[in-house]
Design a protein around this motif. Structure first.
Motif, PDB file in Angstrom:
ATOM      1  N   ILE A 106       0.663  -1.150  -0.170  1.00 47.83           N
ATOM      2  CA  ILE A 106      -0.001   0.028  -0.183  1.00 47.83           C
ATOM      3  C   ILE A 106       0.788   1.339   0.078  1.00 47.83           C
ATOM      4  O   ILE A 106       2.212   1.204   0.351  1.00 47.83           O
ATOM      5  CB  ILE A 106      -0.844  -0.096   1.236  1.00 47.83           C
ATOM      6  N   PHE A 107       0.294   2.528  -0.359  1.00 50.48           N
ATOM      7  CA  PHE A 107       0.977   3.605  -0.381  1.00 50.48           C
ATOM      8  C   PHE A 107       0.170   4.682  -0.118  1.00 50.48           C
ATOM      9  O   PHE A 107      -1.006   4.753  -0.062  1.00 50.48           O
ATOM     10  CB  PHE A 107       1.836   3.701  -1.656  1.00 50.48           C
ATOM     11  N   GLU A 108       0.914   5.954   0.348  1.00 53.16           N
ATOM     12  CA  GLU A 108       0.358   7.135   0.578  1.00 53.16           C
ATOM     13  C   GLU A 108       1.167   8.109  -0.506  1.00 53.16           C
ATOM     14  O   GLU A 108       2.392   7.960  -0.325  1.00 53.16           O
ATOM     15  CB  GLU A 108       0.280   7.641   1.749  1.00 53.16           C
ATOM     16  N   GLY A 109       0.812   9.478  -1.069  1.00 51.78           N
ATOM     17  CA  GLY A 109       1.295  10.367  -1.538  1.00 51.78           C
ATOM     18  C   GLY A 109       0.924  11.379  -0.772  1.00 51.78           C
ATOM     19  O   GLY A 109      -0.341  11.879  -0.610  1.00 51.78           O
ATOM     20  N   ILE A 110       1.845  12.435  -0.251  1.00 51.62           N
ATOM     21  CA  ILE A 110       1.701  13.264   0.764  1.00 51.62           C
ATOM     22  C   ILE A 110       2.414  14.577   0.637  1.00 51.62           C
ATOM     23  O   ILE A 110       3.495  14.567  -0.140  1.00 51.62           O
ATOM     24  CB  ILE A 110       2.180  12.826   1.994  1.00 51.62           C
ATOM     25  N   ARG A 111       1.790  15.565   0.366  1.00 52.19           N
ATOM     26  CA  ARG A 111       2.427  17.223   0.075  1.00 52.19           C
ATOM     27  C   ARG A 111       3.024  17.895   1.341  1.00 52.19           C
ATOM     28  O   ARG A 111       2.205  17.886   2.451  1.00 52.19           O
ATOM     29  CB  ARG A 111       1.471  17.921  -0.653  1.00 52.19           C
ATOM     30  N   VAL A 112       3.991  18.428   1.091  1.00 56.72           N
ATOM     31  CA  VAL A 112       4.596  19.190   2.350  1.00 56.72           C
ATOM     32  C   VAL A 112       4.592  20.625   1.759  1.00 56.72           C
ATOM     33  O   VAL A 112       4.886  21.146   0.661  1.00 56.72           O
ATOM     34  CB  VAL A 112       5.999  19.058   2.656  1.00 56.72           C
ATOM     35  N   TYR A 113       4.043  21.654   2.383  1.00 53.15           N
ATOM     36  CA  TYR A 113       3.533  23.117   2.019  1.00 53.15           C
ATOM     37  C   TYR A 113       4.261  24.058   3.339  1.00 53.15           C
ATOM     38  O   TYR A 113       3.952  23.938   4.477  1.00 53.15           O
ATOM     39  CB  TYR A 113       2.309  23.549   1.889  1.00 53.15           C
ATOM     40  N   ARG A 114       5.412  24.795   2.912  1.00 53.49           N
ATOM     41  CA  ARG A 114       5.980  25.717   3.779  1.00 53.49           C
ATOM     42  C   ARG A 114       6.193  24.926   5.196  1.00 53.49           C
ATOM     43  O   ARG A 114       5.809  25.254   6.174  1.00 53.49           O
ATOM     44  CB  ARG A 114       5.296  26.742   4.041  1.00 53.49           C
ATOM     45  N   LYS A 115       7.065  23.759   5.068  1.00 53.69           N
ATOM     46  CA  LYS A 115       7.452  22.981   6.241  1.00 53.69           C
ATOM     47  C   LYS A 115       6.008  22.479   7.089  1.00 53.69           C
ATOM     48  O   LYS A 115       6.214  22.113   8.186  1.00 53.69           O
ATOM     49  CB  LYS A 115       8.151  23.770   7.224  1.00 53.69           C
ATOM     50  N   CYS A 116       4.873  22.342   6.476  1.00 53.85           N
ATOM     51  CA  CYS A 116       3.552  21.720   6.972  1.00 53.85           C
ATOM     52  C   CYS A 116       3.501  20.549   6.063  1.00 53.85           C
ATOM     53  O   CYS A 116       3.106  20.496   5.034  1.00 53.85           O
ATOM     54  CB  CYS A 116       2.638  22.710   7.076  1.00 53.85           C
ATOM     55  N   VAL A 117       3.341  19.246   6.891  1.00 57.62           N
ATOM     56  CA  VAL A 117       3.044  17.981   6.344  1.00 57.62           C
ATOM     57  C   VAL A 117       1.634  18.052   6.137  1.00 57.62           C
ATOM     58  O   VAL A 117       0.814  17.912   7.191  1.00 57.62           O
ATOM     59  CB  VAL A 117       3.544  16.918   7.002  1.00 57.62           C
ATOM     60  N   TYR A 118       0.873  18.489   4.952  1.00 55.98           N
ATOM     61  CA  TYR A 118      -0.711  18.745   4.834  1.00 55.98           C
ATOM     62  C   TYR A 118      -1.305  17.432   5.103  1.00 55.98           C
ATOM     63  O   TYR A 118      -1.090  16.337   4.446  1.00 55.98           O
ATOM     64  CB  TYR A 118      -0.716  19.039   3.276  1.00 55.98           C
ATOM     65  N   ARG A 119      -2.277  17.655   6.156  1.00 52.73           N
ATOM     66  CA  ARG A 119      -3.108  16.639   6.646  1.00 52.73           C
ATOM     67  C   ARG A 119      -2.555  15.348   6.614  1.00 52.73           C
ATOM     68  O   ARG A 119      -3.290  14.121   6.264  1.00 52.73           O
ATOM     69  CB  ARG A 119      -4.193  16.646   5.645  1.00 52.73           C
ATOM     70  N   LEU A 120      -1.446  15.275   7.538  1.00 47.11           N
ATOM     71  CA  LEU A 120      -0.786  14.025   7.630  1.00 47.11           C
ATOM     72  C   LEU A 120      -1.573  12.892   8.388  1.00 47.11           C
ATOM     73  O   LEU A 120      -1.521  11.796   8.201  1.00 47.11           O
ATOM     74  CB  LEU A 120       0.575  14.564   8.333  1.00 47.11           C
ATOM     75  N   GLN A 121      -2.202  13.414   9.435  1.00 44.16           N
ATOM     76  CA  GLN A 121      -3.088  12.630  10.323  1.00 44.16           C
ATOM     77  C   GLN A 121      -3.995  11.666   9.339  1.00 44.16           C
ATOM     78  O   GLN A 121      -4.253  10.605   9.453  1.00 44.16           O
ATOM     79  CB  GLN A 121      -3.756  13.028  11.196  1.00 44.16           C
ATOM     80  N   GLU A 122      -4.723  12.366   8.323  1.00 51.04           N
ATOM     81  CA  GLU A 122      -5.817  11.807   7.277  1.00 51.04           C
ATOM     82  C   GLU A 122      -4.889  10.604   6.576  1.00 51.04           C
ATOM     83  O   GLU A 122      -5.513   9.709   6.251  1.00 51.04           O
ATOM     84  CB  GLU A 122      -6.568  12.923   6.623  1.00 51.04           C
ATOM     85  N   HIS A 123      -3.693  11.161   6.050  1.00 51.21           N
ATOM     86  CA  HIS A 123      -3.075  10.248   5.285  1.00 51.21           C
ATOM     87  C   HIS A 123      -2.700   8.846   6.200  1.00 51.21           C
ATOM     88  O   HIS A 123      -2.874   7.841   5.464  1.00 51.21           O
ATOM     89  CB  HIS A 123      -1.861  10.982   4.772  1.00 51.21           C
ATOM     90  N   LEU A 124      -2.095   9.230   7.316  1.00 55.13           N
ATOM     91  CA  LEU A 124      -1.798   7.913   8.090  1.00 55.13           C
ATOM     92  C   LEU A 124      -3.313   7.270   8.319  1.00 55.13           C
ATOM     93  O   LEU A 124      -3.048   5.921   8.427  1.00 55.13           O
ATOM     94  CB  LEU A 124      -1.123   8.473   9.082  1.00 55.13           C
ATOM     95  N   GLU A 125      -4.043   7.941   8.562  1.00 52.72           N
ATOM     96  CA  GLU A 125      -5.396   6.974   8.928  1.00 52.72           C
ATOM     97  C   GLU A 125      -5.796   6.205   7.705  1.00 52.72           C
ATOM     98  O   GLU A 125      -6.026   5.059   7.918  1.00 52.72           O
ATOM     99  CB  GLU A 125      -6.671   7.928   9.348  1.00 52.72           C
ATOM    100  N   ARG A 126      -5.606   6.621   6.489  1.00 58.94           N
ATOM    101  CA  ARG A 126      -6.214   6.167   5.361  1.00 58.94           C
ATOM    102  C   ARG A 126      -5.075   4.986   5.163  1.00 58.94           C
ATOM    103  O   ARG A 126      -5.396   3.895   4.495  1.00 58.94           O
ATOM    104  CB  ARG A 126      -6.108   6.610   4.253  1.00 58.94           C
ATOM    105  N   LEU A 127      -3.920   5.118   5.340  1.00 62.91           N
ATOM    106  CA  LEU A 127      -2.793   4.181   5.053  1.00 62.91           C
ATOM    107  C   LEU A 127      -3.141   2.825   6.245  1.00 62.91           C
ATOM    108  O   LEU A 127      -3.020   1.780   5.759  1.00 62.91           O
ATOM    109  CB  LEU A 127      -1.464   4.473   5.519  1.00 62.91           C
ATOM    110  N   TRP A 128      -3.521   3.320   7.272  1.00 66.44           N
ATOM    111  CA  TRP A 128      -3.775   2.111   8.382  1.00 66.44           C
ATOM    112  C   TRP A 128      -5.062   1.628   7.931  1.00 66.44           C
ATOM    113  O   TRP A 128      -5.264   0.193   8.105  1.00 66.44           O
ATOM    114  CB  TRP A 128      -3.904   2.812   9.621  1.00 66.44           C
ATOM    115  N   HIS A 129      -6.078   2.032   7.327  1.00 65.28           N
ATOM    116  CA  HIS A 129      -7.299   1.413   6.794  1.00 65.28           C
ATOM    117  C   HIS A 129      -7.013   0.582   5.594  1.00 65.28           C
ATOM    118  O   HIS A 129      -7.214  -0.780   5.528  1.00 65.28           O
ATOM    119  CB  HIS A 129      -8.276   2.535   6.231  1.00 65.28           C
ATOM    120  N   SER A 130      -6.156   0.914   4.649  1.00 67.94           N
ATOM    121  CA  SER A 130      -5.676   0.135   3.642  1.00 67.94           C
ATOM    122  C   SER A 130      -4.967  -1.200   4.066  1.00 67.94           C
ATOM    123  O   SER A 130      -5.157  -2.273   3.721  1.00 67.94           O
ATOM    124  CB  SER A 130      -4.808   0.815   2.604  1.00 67.94           C
ATOM    125  N   ALA A 131      -4.159  -0.823   5.267  1.00 59.71           N
ATOM    126  CA  ALA A 131      -3.219  -1.875   5.812  1.00 59.71           C
ATOM    127  C   ALA A 131      -4.235  -3.151   6.431  1.00 59.71           C
ATOM    128  O   ALA A 131      -4.068  -4.342   5.988  1.00 59.71           O
ATOM    129  CB  ALA A 131      -2.489  -1.538   6.785  1.00 59.71           C
TER     130      ALA A 131
END
Ligand code: PXG
Length: 309
Positions: A51-76
């Motif tokens: 599984i994977f996630e693609g995540i953006r960083v904007y001005r040193k802020c990892v955009y909505r990281l918690q939501e990406h990790l939640e989706r990663l754990w759901h896929s897993a």
């Protein structure tokens, strides 16, 4: 209409070798790009088992990281894959990958593969999943498409339905999407609409799709084969806070051809207008007011929503 490019990740090219220094997180270690290698027996490679996630960083802020990790754990969970670290440790590994590479604005590719095993489909021979984090930059579409809008086509390859491989799983199996992208290119288009097996619009090859009609927004429901995109969710929130009603429903190509506006959303593409589908001009053939308003609102929130480095 797009903000000026701000991808300034610190990838220093060695003057003698020309090699760009980049640190890759691989199973708990930070390795040079050239040393970050996985086994040819990794089932991620042999069978697309991962599984994977693609995540953006904007001005040193990892955009909505918690939501990406939640989706990663759901896929897993869906593929019975145990991620060998906690969400908190993963958050730290993602942030550290950005720091190690001096990322200010960038793109993170986070993968969890089934790991090394024997030949044969069964994951029972794979005792330890592999975690890979690449912190880099990405630019998906040429800059002028953000101001002028994309011309896209519907392609024959369908999005797989929940009865086959659930499209909610962000798995390493992207072959239908890759075929769809190639079919688009054969028609001279950069992006493709993929229908589901019932003929309703599911999404594009790596982006969700929205239309605007008579002041309301519509997007395919996830049951139509759309990935529950993080950008899709963000744009729905932003639209609702601007007082624009959003409906998740079945959409056919007819509704898109006859919409006032159309745009795509995705981590890599961000928010990009679509002005033509299958040779039919959408609305006045240029990016619409709602699209422009949401694009501005999206860029306003990106460095304020997420985990700061
Ligand atoms: N649909 C699909 C099938 C996707 O893979 C999206 C929609 C948009 O979701 P987000 O959460 O990003 O708003 C995606 C996004 C890459 C890459 O190289 C990632 C995606 C698509 C294409 C390439 O990391 N995922």
């Amino acid at each position: 209409m797009r903000s000026p490019p701000t991808d300034f990740s610190l990838q220093v090219a060695d003057e003698q070798t020309g090699i760009t220094a980049m640190k890759i997180f691989l199973d708990g270690e930070f390795l040079e790009k050239e040393d970050a290698k996985i086994s040819v027996f990794d089932h991620g490679l042999l069978y697309g088992d991962g599984i994977f996630e693609g995540i953006r960083v904007y001005r040193k802020c990892v955009y909505r990281l918690q939501e990406h990790l939640e989706r990663l754990w759901h896929s897993a969970k869906d593929i019975l894959l145990e991620i060998p670290m906690s969400p908190k440790e993963m958050e730290e590994a993602v942030c550290e990958s950005c720091r190690q590479n001096g990322i200010v604005d960038g793109y993170i590719r986070l993968l969890v593969t089934r790991g090394r095993g024997d030949l044969g489909l069964s994951p029972d021979s794979c005792p330890s999943p592999s975690v890979i984090i690449i912190a880099d930059t990405i630019s998906l579409y040429p800059e002028d498409h953000y101001t002028d809008g994309l011309s896209i086509v519907t392609v024959p390859t369908r999005r797989s339905g929940p009865a086959a491989l659930n499209p909610a799983i962000k798995s390493l199996n992207y072959l239908n999407n890759i075929l769809a992208k190639m079919e688009a290119a054969q028609s001279g288009a950069l992006e493709a609409i993929m229908l589901n097996d019932q003929g309703y619009v599911a999404e594009c090859t790596g982006d969700n799709i929205f239309i605007v009609h008579k002041g309301r927004m519509y997007t395919p429901d996830v049951s139509n084969g759309a990935l529950r995109g993080i950008t899709r969710g963000a744009v729905i929130e932003l639209a609702e806070s601007e007082g624009i009603p959003v409906k998740e429903c079945n959409l056919t190509r007819h509704e898109i051809w006859n919409a006032d506006e159309c745009f795509l959303t995705g981590t890599a593409a961000e928010l990009i207008p679509v002005v033509k589908l299958d040779g039919r001009v959408i609305g006045p053939g240029k990016p619409g007011e709602v699209t422009k308003k949401l694009h501005a609102a999206f860029h306003e929130e990106v460095s304020t929503r997420g985990v700061l480095l």
